[in-house]
Each structure stands twice: as structure tokens, then as C-alpha cells.
Scaffold this motif. Structure first.
Motif, PDB file in Angstrom:
ATOM      1  N   ILE A  93       0.835  -1.211   0.000  1.00  0.00           N
ATOM      2  CA  ILE A  93       0.000   0.000   0.000  1.00  0.00           C
ATOM      3  C   ILE A  93       0.867   1.257   0.000  1.00  0.00           C
ATOM      4  O   ILE A  93       0.634   2.200  -0.778  1.00  0.00           O
ATOM      5  N   VAL A  94       1.881   1.276   0.866  1.00  0.00           N
ATOM      6  CA  VAL A  94       2.758   2.460   0.929  1.00  0.00           C
ATOM      7  C   VAL A  94       3.532   2.616  -0.369  1.00  0.00           C
ATOM      8  O   VAL A  94       3.680   3.736  -0.890  1.00  0.00           O
ATOM      9  N   GLN A  95       4.024   1.504  -0.916  1.00  0.00           N
ATOM     10  CA  GLN A  95       4.796   1.590  -2.163  1.00  0.00           C
ATOM     11  C   GLN A  95       3.922   2.054  -3.335  1.00  0.00           C
ATOM     12  O   GLN A  95       4.355   2.864  -4.159  1.00  0.00           O
ATOM     13  N   ILE A  96       2.665   1.571  -3.400  1.00  0.00           N
ATOM     14  CA  ILE A  96       1.739   2.032  -4.444  1.00  0.00           C
ATOM     15  C   ILE A  96       1.487   3.530  -4.301  1.00  0.00           C
ATOM     16  O   ILE A  96       1.498   4.284  -5.282  1.00  0.00           O
ATOM     17  N   GLY A  97       1.276   3.986  -3.065  1.00  0.00           N
ATOM     18  CA  GLY A  97       1.030   5.412  -2.838  1.00  0.00           C
ATOM     19  C   GLY A  97       2.218   6.273  -3.231  1.00  0.00           C
ATOM     20  O   GLY A  97       2.062   7.326  -3.873  1.00  0.00           O
ATOM     21  N   PHE A  98       3.431   5.827  -2.880  1.00  0.00           N
ATOM     22  CA  PHE A  98       4.635   6.601  -3.201  1.00  0.00           C
ATOM     23  C   PHE A  98       4.862   6.662  -4.710  1.00  0.00           C
ATOM     24  O   PHE A  98       5.134   7.740  -5.264  1.00  0.00           O
ATOM     25  N   ALA A  99       4.750   5.523  -5.388  1.00  0.00           N
ATOM     26  CA  ALA A  99       4.958   5.503  -6.841  1.00  0.00           C
ATOM     27  C   ALA A  99       3.884   6.306  -7.569  1.00  0.00           C
ATOM     28  O   ALA A  99       4.173   6.990  -8.564  1.00  0.00           O
ATOM     29  N   THR A 100       2.643   6.234  -7.078  1.00  0.00           N
ATOM     30  CA  THR A 100       1.566   7.015  -7.698  1.00  0.00           C
ATOM     31  C   THR A 100       1.832   8.504  -7.555  1.00  0.00           C
ATOM     32  O   THR A 100       1.595   9.283  -8.496  1.00  0.00           O
ATOM     33  N   ALA A 101       2.329   8.907  -6.397  1.00  0.00           N
ATOM     34  CA  ALA A 101       2.647  10.321  -6.192  1.00  0.00           C
ATOM     35  C   ALA A 101       3.769  10.777  -7.132  1.00  0.00           C
ATOM     36  O   ALA A 101       3.705  11.879  -7.715  1.00  0.00           O
ATOM     37  N   LEU A 102       4.793   9.951  -7.301  1.00  0.00           N
ATOM     38  CA  LEU A 102       5.871  10.297  -8.232  1.00  0.00           C
ATOM     39  C   LEU A 102       5.351  10.408  -9.661  1.00  0.00           C
ATOM     40  O   LEU A 102       5.717  11.331 -10.405  1.00  0.00           O
ATOM     41  N   GLY A 103       4.509   9.441 -10.072  1.00  0.00           N
ATOM     42  CA  GLY A 103       3.941   9.486 -11.423  1.00  0.00           C
ATOM     43  C   GLY A 103       3.065  10.703 -11.632  1.00  0.00           C
ATOM     44  O   GLY A 103       3.104  11.337 -12.708  1.00  0.00           O
ATOM     45  N   ALA A 104       2.266  11.049 -10.608  1.00  0.00           N
ATOM     46  CA  ALA A 104       1.411  12.241 -10.716  1.00  0.00           C
ATOM     47  C   ALA A 104       2.261  13.501 -10.816  1.00  0.00           C
ATOM     48  O   ALA A 104       1.910  14.456 -11.528  1.00  0.00           O
ATOM     49  N   GLY A 105       3.401  13.520 -10.115  1.00  0.00           N
ATOM     50  CA  GLY A 105       4.294  14.676 -10.203  1.00  0.00           C
ATOM     51  C   GLY A 105       4.868  14.847 -11.596  1.00  0.00           C
ATOM     52  O   GLY A 105       4.928  15.961 -12.128  1.00  0.00           O
ATOM     53  N   LEU A 106       5.258  13.735 -12.231  1.00  0.00           N
ATOM     54  CA  LEU A 106       5.766  13.814 -13.603  1.00  0.00           C
ATOM     55  C   LEU A 106       4.656  14.257 -14.558  1.00  0.00           C
ATOM     56  O   LEU A 106       4.900  15.058 -15.472  1.00  0.00           O
ATOM     57  N   ALA A 107       3.441  13.738 -14.332  1.00  0.00           N
ATOM     58  CA  ALA A 107       2.307  14.145 -15.180  1.00  0.00           C
ATOM     59  C   ALA A 107       2.041  15.643 -15.056  1.00  0.00           C
ATOM     60  O   ALA A 107       1.743  16.319 -16.056  1.00  0.00           O
ATOM     61  N   TRP A 108       2.140  16.176 -13.836  1.00  0.00           N
ATOM     62  CA  TRP A 108       1.946  17.613 -13.627  1.00  0.00           C
ATOM     63  C   TRP A 108       3.004  18.412 -14.382  1.00  0.00           C
ATOM     64  O   TRP A 108       2.712  19.459 -14.982  1.00  0.00           O
ATOM     65  N   MET A 109       4.262  17.941 -14.363  1.00  0.00           N
ATOM     66  CA  MET A 109       5.330  18.619 -15.086  1.00  0.00           C
ATOM     67  C   MET A 109       5.087  18.595 -16.588  1.00  0.00           C
ATOM     68  O   MET A 109       5.500  19.514 -17.312  1.00  0.00           O
ATOM     69  N   LEU A 110       4.411  17.550 -17.078  1.00  0.00           N
ATOM     70  CA  LEU A 110       4.104  17.451 -18.506  1.00  0.00           C
ATOM     71  C   LEU A 110       2.830  18.200 -18.883  1.00  0.00           C
ATOM     72  O   LEU A 110       2.434  18.201 -20.053  1.00  0.00           O
ATOM     73  N   GLY A 111       2.156  18.794 -17.885  1.00  0.00           N
ATOM     74  CA  GLY A 111       0.958  19.585 -18.152  1.00  0.00           C
ATOM     75  C   GLY A 111      -0.318  18.768 -18.262  1.00  0.00           C
ATOM     76  O   GLY A 111      -1.300  19.242 -18.844  1.00  0.00           O
ATOM     77  N   TRP A 112      -0.344  17.584 -17.696  1.00  0.00           N
ATOM     78  CA  TRP A 112      -1.545  16.751 -17.765  1.00  0.00           C
ATOM     79  C   TRP A 112      -2.484  17.095 -16.611  1.00  0.00           C
ATOM     80  O   TRP A 112      -2.125  17.761 -15.652  1.00  0.00           O
ATOM     81  N   SER A 113      -3.708  16.537 -16.695  1.00  0.00           N
ATOM     82  CA  SER A 113      -4.714  16.775 -15.667  1.00  0.00           C
ATOM     83  C   SER A 113      -4.455  15.904 -14.441  1.00  0.00           C
ATOM     84  O   SER A 113      -3.622  14.987 -14.456  1.00  0.00           O
ATOM     85  N   MET A 114      -5.226  16.163 -13.389  1.00  0.00           N
ATOM     86  CA  MET A 114      -5.101  15.366 -12.167  1.00  0.00           C
ATOM     87  C   MET A 114      -5.485  13.912 -12.420  1.00  0.00           C
ATOM     88  O   MET A 114      -4.844  12.977 -11.914  1.00  0.00           O
ATOM     89  N   GLY A 115      -6.542  13.699 -13.196  1.00  0.00           N
ATOM     90  CA  GLY A 115      -6.972  12.337 -13.517  1.00  0.00           C
ATOM     91  C   GLY A 115      -5.896  11.582 -14.284  1.00  0.00           C
ATOM     92  O   GLY A 115      -5.648  10.389 -14.025  1.00  0.00           O
ATOM     93  N   ALA A 116      -5.250  12.270 -15.236  1.00  0.00           N
ATOM     94  CA  ALA A 116      -4.171  11.630 -16.000  1.00  0.00           C
ATOM     95  C   ALA A 116      -3.017  11.248 -15.081  1.00  0.00           C
ATOM     96  O   ALA A 116      -2.425  10.167 -15.207  1.00  0.00           O
ATOM     97  N   GLY A 117      -2.693  12.126 -14.136  1.00  0.00           N
ATOM     98  CA  GLY A 117      -1.611  11.843 -13.200  1.00  0.00           C
ATOM     99  C   GLY A 117      -1.918  10.636 -12.325  1.00  0.00           C
ATOM    100  O   GLY A 117      -1.035   9.812 -12.042  1.00  0.00           O
ATOM    101  N   LEU A 118      -3.204  10.522 -11.908  1.00  0.00           N
ATOM    102  CA  LEU A 118      -3.589   9.392 -11.070  1.00  0.00           C
ATOM    103  C   LEU A 118      -3.452   8.067 -11.830  1.00  0.00           C
ATOM    104  O   LEU A 118      -2.866   7.095 -11.313  1.00  0.00           O
ATOM    105  N   VAL A 119      -3.968   8.013 -13.043  1.00  0.00           N
ATOM    106  CA  VAL A 119      -3.886   6.792 -13.845  1.00  0.00           C
ATOM    107  C   VAL A 119      -2.429   6.463 -14.153  1.00  0.00           C
ATOM    108  O   VAL A 119      -1.999   5.298 -14.048  1.00  0.00           O
ATOM    109  N   PHE A 120      -1.658   7.483 -14.530  1.00  0.00           N
ATOM    110  CA  PHE A 120      -0.257   7.288 -14.885  1.00  0.00           C
ATOM    111  C   PHE A 120       0.529   6.752 -13.681  1.00  0.00           C
ATOM    112  O   PHE A 120       1.309   5.787 -13.797  1.00  0.00           O
ATOM    113  N   GLY A 121       0.305   7.354 -12.518  1.00  0.00           N
ATOM    114  CA  GLY A 121       1.016   6.906 -11.322  1.00  0.00           C
ATOM    115  C   GLY A 121       0.640   5.494 -10.912  1.00  0.00           C
ATOM    116  O   GLY A 121       1.505   4.695 -10.535  1.00  0.00           O
ATOM    117  N   LEU A 122      -0.645   5.162 -10.975  1.00  0.00           N
ATOM    118  CA  LEU A 122      -1.076   3.803 -10.639  1.00  0.00           C
ATOM    119  C   LEU A 122      -0.447   2.778 -11.581  1.00  0.00           C
ATOM    120  O   LEU A 122      -0.038   1.694 -11.159  1.00  0.00           O
TER     121      LEU A 122
END
Length: 596
Positions: A93-122
Motif C-alpha cells: 500500500i505504501v509503495q503504491i502510494g509513493f509511486a503514484t505520487a511520483l507518477g502524478a508529479g511527472l504528469a503535472w510537469m508534462l501539463g496533464w490533468s489530475m486524472g491523468a496523473g492518477l492513472v499514470f502513477g497507478l
């Protein structure tokens, strides 16, 4: 009969090229799965020449995932699964949460939406079943503590992804996407009108219902089917029974309860493991498991566009860093926080440093719901391919670091005195196994001399060991299965824990002072490596091995074995001896020639 058969063409092209490039990779000491991936790229739509059917390849690969998880379940039990829940559940659970947060951060840097960041991180947070299990099986770690932690971690990740697949369509509108319109009746797709908590509740209820059905009904029905197939006396029917259970339970679990095919197959194997026929079931399904898992890697290679490396350079590197470094670091810290040894933490982090089949499913669902841009799917595919390629190198790095880790563990561990815990393995002595090292430390060197080294303690090795003990001949056992090791400790037999092909493990058995080496393992190739190691350490040691064919006998004798016993030949010899003892048979020259 039409010759335009895409299924046959896909299988022939996939397996044929996988063999060619896998053999080339093996020749250059590269993991064969790299060759399988290259074969997939060559038959994929992104390279010129023959293009295989990607849809069929994916379905064939899914069969491989089912059979692989079924095989893991055969070596697992509910007790094993529950024994690692304290680290597997919070760790995943902790590892999924950490990796999802990192993926969402990269998505934000690429200008994607919050939903895109969530899917990408998961998609970046979940490891590939096939890659992880292949790595564990190659190193014979499935039945060790660290192997159970990795598999338990994988099961928790699978359950989390099943929940994510159910929730995303219901949350698509809230996250800025387009709700999915599903024309197919499936329990996996629940109406969004149930509300978020309603969907979560129904999903958890269905998973719980599946587990209850498997534990209550499956425990009665599955062993009964297996025993019926065995009692027919037909190997073909027994093999069909095994495959029908594996594929049938996996498919039924997905359609009726909404759990993943892999999870359903795992539970089928785990229930079947309670039968005494589970070893035979594992042997019968092994060839298909290997063939279809190869097709999985081919299907992954087909999805990869090598030209995307140039158009998406730094985003691909960032994605790969999240998978290989970010996830690994999170897993490492979690395992260390639970006070597990350094070697276990490194092995778990290396095992999880890749992504695979669930990531592709999440990416396709995200694009379909208009949550994830197509660039995100391309990054996930590129990250999967590159992480699968890099993953074997991480294990090679662990192997390279092992001597340093062993030395570190030896310095850190306080010396312990061996204590007698059971019956003798040498006349006048007792087995000294209480001072056995921890799993990540170097195995202690035995004090026995003039003894027998017994490799493997399965159906053959246990019979040999019992005979050696009855004859009061000194011996020790090299074994790597935790359950068998526990049984040997209870019986007071001296053990060396690990794979005998490993130099440090074999040296702990004191081959220089041993009188005899008995190889009771069925794998002739691995046995050959041990024979060479034994001859180098002690040219005068008497080596006895087992084989299943004349070719294996010749192979082992050529490497230096003194005696190689072939099972089929000994069975025939026993039958002849039984016949001759009951009724003397005439000599060949005394037989009257029959009239023409």
C-alpha cells in the motif's frame, strides 16, 4: 483448408523468433527474456516485415500469466500467505502510494490533468507478475521467506489494481474524463449510480465471496476432480483436469466475481496444493507455463515503438527512473523499517523494479475514458519494456554484491555455539543445526568429515536420507525450500540452506573432506554444474546422480559423475527381479523356436 491462419502464424512467429533471439542472448550471457522482447519488436506493427496479430498475442500471453500464477499457488498455502501479511499489506500500500505520487508529479510537469496523473502513477506502481515470478523461479526463491514476501506483496498489488479498474469508470467524470459506456454485461463494470462507496463495497464483497467460495467449495471440489483424473489411469485426462481447473477457475473468478485472472489462478493452485497430487500437477503444467510465458514477453515487445525513444527522450528516462529507482527505494525503506535483513530488502526492491500487464490494462482504460493522453500510454509501454530489460541487470548487480553482503552479515552476527537438537547424523554425535545462519548471512561451514553430501530432499532425497540415517552414515543435506528445511531441523538432520550451485553454499558442506556426493535433484543441467564444482574441490569424491534419459546420463558422466542412475532403467530392473524371484525364467538358448 485455408492457410491464412493468424493464430498459427502468431504462435509460430512468436515462438520461432523467441527461440532464435533467446538463444543468441544466452550465448552472449544476456538473460533470454531480452531476446524474447526483441522478437516481439520485430513482429510488431512498429517495424517493417511480418506483423503478428497483437490481439491474439495478448490473449495467449494472458494464458501464460494464468498458468504461471497457478504454478506459484501450487507451491503456496494459505498459511504462507498469512505469514507475510504484516509486511506485504502495508508495504504494498505504501509503495503504491509513493509511486503514484511520483507518477502524478511527472504528469503535472508534462501539463496533464489530475486524472491523468492518477492513472499514470497507478500504472507505474504495479509490478509485472511474469517478470517477478520468472526472476524468483530462476533463483529458486519462491519457497523462501523473501520469495513469500514478494509473492504476498504481488497479491496485494493485484487486489489494489482490481479495485482501481472498477473505480476508474465510476470516477471518470469527477476526474475530468468521459464515463465509460459498456455494452457488455460484466460484473467487473459496476454502474456509477451506486456511488463511490457503493462500488467499493460491492467490489470488496465480491472479492470476499470469491475467497469464501474457494475455501469452502473449492477445497472439496478441486481435490476431488484432481483425484478423479488420477484414478482414471490416463495421464492425458489428469493433465486436462489440471488445465481445466487452472483456466476454469481463473475465467470464472474474472467473470463472476470481478477479480483478476491471475488472482483466480493463484487461489486455484493454492487450494490444489493441499492435495498430495500437487507435485504431479505442477510437473504436468510446467511445459505450457514456460511456452505461454515466453509469448507474454513477445506480446510486450510488439507494443513497443523503438522510434518513440527519440521523440520522448527525457519523459521516458523520467518514467524509467520512477519505476526502477523510485519504487525500489520505497520498497527498500519499507522492508528495512520492518527490521528485515539488508539482502531481503535488496531482493524485494529489485523484484518490484518493473511494470507489466496490469500497467497496460490501466493505460488502455485511461485512454478509453479520456483521462490519459496517448503520450501517457506510450510512456508506460516504453517504461515497461526498458524496466523489464533492466531488471535482470539489477539481479546481476545483487549477485555481484552478495560476497560483500555475506561478509557484512558475518561480521555483524555474533558467534553462536552449535547446540544438539536432534538425532545423530554421525555415530556418537548429534546434528548441529541450531547455529544455522540467517537467510541473508553466509551458511556456517560444517564440522563433518568423511561424510555424504545429499543435494535435494524431495521424494527421492528423503528416501536416501532415511536410509543413510538408518545405516548411521554421517551426512548433511543441501536444500533451499523452507518447508523442507523446517522438517529437517525437526528431525535433527544437519543442513546447509541454499542452492548447491552457489559456490558459497556448496563450500559450507566441506566437499574437500566429504567421501560421497549424492545428487537427488531432477534437473540434470543444474546437477552438472554441481558435479564440476565438486570435482574441482575434491577430485577423489564419489559422485552419484540421477537422470531421466540416456542423454542426461551421458551428460553427467561426461562431467565427472561416477554413477548415474536412470529411473526408468531401475524400474525395469525391479520388475525383472520381481518376475525372476517369483518364477524362474528359462535361458534364451533353452527356448524352443516357434514353428513358422
Amino acid at each position: 483448408m485455408p492457410h491464412d491462419t493468424p493464430l498459427i502464424a502468431t504462435i509460430v512467429a512468436g515462438l520461432g523468433l523467441a527461440f532464435i533471439f533467446g538463444a543468441l542472448a544466452n550465448r552472449f550471457r544476456i538473460p533470454p527474456l531480452v531476446g524474447y522482447l526483441v522478437a516481439g519488436v520485430l513482429v510488431g506493427p512498429n517495424t517493417p516485415g511480418f506483423v503478428a496479430d497483437a490481439g491474439l498475442a495478448n490473449e495467449l500471453a494472458e494464458i501464460g500469466v494464468i498458468l504461471l500464477m497457478f504454478g506459484v499457488g501450487l507451491h503456496f498455502s494459505l498459511k504462507d500467505l498469512l505469514s507475510v501479511r504484516a509486511i506485504a499489506v502495508p508495504g504494498a500500500i505504501v509503495q503504491i502510494g509513493f509511486a503514484t505520487a511520483l507518477g502524478a508529479g511527472l504528469a503535472w510537469m508534462l501539463g496533464w490533468s489530475m486524472g491523468a496523473g492518477l492513472v499514470f502513477g497507478l500504472a507505474l506502481s504495479v509490478a509485472s507478475t511474469v517478470v517477478l515470478l520468472r526472476a524468483l523461479q530462476e533463483r529458486r526463491l519462491i519457497e523462501t521467506e523473501r520469495g513469500r514476501i514478494a509473492v504476498g506483496w504481488l497479491i496485494v498489488e493485484d487486489l489494489a489494481m482490481v479495485l482501481a479498474l472498477v473505480l476508474l469508470p465510476a470516477l471518470a467524470g469527477v476526474l475530468g474524463g468521459q464515463p465509460q459506456v459498456d455494452d457488455h454485461a460484466s460484473l467487473l463494470s459496476l454502474p456509477a449510480s451506486y456511488g463511490i462507496w457503493g462500488v467499493v463495497g460491492l467490489t470488496l464483497a465480491k472479492v470476499a465471496a470469491f475467497v469464501i467460495v474457494m475455501l469452502v467449495v473449492g477445497r472439496r471440489v478441486i481435490p476431488w476432480i484432481l483425484h478423479y483424473g488420477a484414478h482414471t489411469g490416463s495421464r492425458e485426462l489428469f493433465r486436462l483436469a489440471v488445465l481445466a481447473i487452472a483456466l476454469g477457475v481463473a475465467f470464472g473468478a474474472a467473470k463472476l466475481f470481478g477479480v483478476s485472472l491471475a488472482l483466480g489462478a493463484f487461489f486455484a493452485g493454492m487450494i490444489m496444493s493441499e492435495s498430495e497430487l500437487s507435485h504431479r500437477a505442477a510437473e504436468e503444467s510446467l511445459p505450457l507455463r514456460d511456452a505461454f510465458s515466453v509469448l507474454f514477453f513477445v506480446s510486450v515487445g510488439m507494443l513497443f515503438d523503438p522510434f518513440s525513444l527519440m521523440s520522448n527522450g527525457w519523459p521516458i528516462l523520467a518514467t524509467l527512473a520512477i519505476i526502477v529507482i523510485g519504487k525500489s527505494l520505497a520498497a527498500f525503506v519499507i522492508v528495512i523499517a520492518f527490521r528485515y535483513p539488508l539482502g531481503t530488502a535488496l531482493m524485494i526492491s529489485a523484484s518490484l523494479a518493473q511494470i507489466g500487464e496490469f500497467s497496460f490494462i490501466l493505460a488502455e482504460l485511461g485512454v478509453g475514458l479520456k483521462l490519459l493522453p496517448e503520450q501517457g500510454r506510450d510512456l508506460i509501454l516504453a517504461g515497461a519494456i526498458l524496466s523489464i530489460l533492466v531488471n535482470p541487470l539489477m539481479f546481476l548487480a545483487l549477485d555481484w554484491m552478495k560476497p560483500w553482503l555475506d561478509a557484512r552479515a558475518a561480521k555483524a552476527a555474533p558467534p553462536e555455539e552449535a547446540k544438539p537438537v536432534g538425532p545423530a547424523t554421525q555415530p556418537g554425535q548429534v546434528a548441529s543445526v541450531a547455529a544455522a545462519a540467517k537467510e541473508d548471512g553466509p551458511p556456517p561451514r560444517t564440522t563433518l568429515s568423511g561424510h555424504t553430501i545429499l543435494i535435494g530432499y524431495g521424494r527421492v532425497g528423503s528416501l536416501v536420507g532415511a536410509a543413510l540415517k538408518q545405516a548411521s552414515l554421517p551426512f548433511l543435506v543441501i536444500e533451499d525450500a523452507d518447508k523442507t528445511l523446517a522438517r529437517l531441523r525437526d528431525d535433527g538432520v544437519e543442513i546447509v540452506s541454499g542452492n548447491a550451485a552457489n559456490g558459497g553454499v556448496f563450500a559450507a558442506a566441506n566437499p574437500q573432506g566429504a567421501k560421497r556426493l549424492i545428487l537427488a535433484i531432477p534437473n540434470a543441467f543444474e546437477a552438472g554444474q554441481i558435479v564440476l564444482r565438486a570435482r574441482a574441490a575434491n577430485p577423489g569424491i564419489n559422485v552419484i546422480a540421477r537422470a531421466h534419459s540416456d542423454a542426461e546420463v551421458e551428460h553427467l558422466m561426461g562431467l565427472g559423475a561416477d554413477t548415474v542412475i536412470m529411473g526408468e532403467r531401475e524400474i525395469a530392473r525391479g520388475i525383472v527381479q520381481e518376475v525372476l524371484e517369483q518364477k524362474p525364467m528359462p535361458r534364451p538358448e533353452a527356448i524352443e523356436p516357434s514353428p513358422a
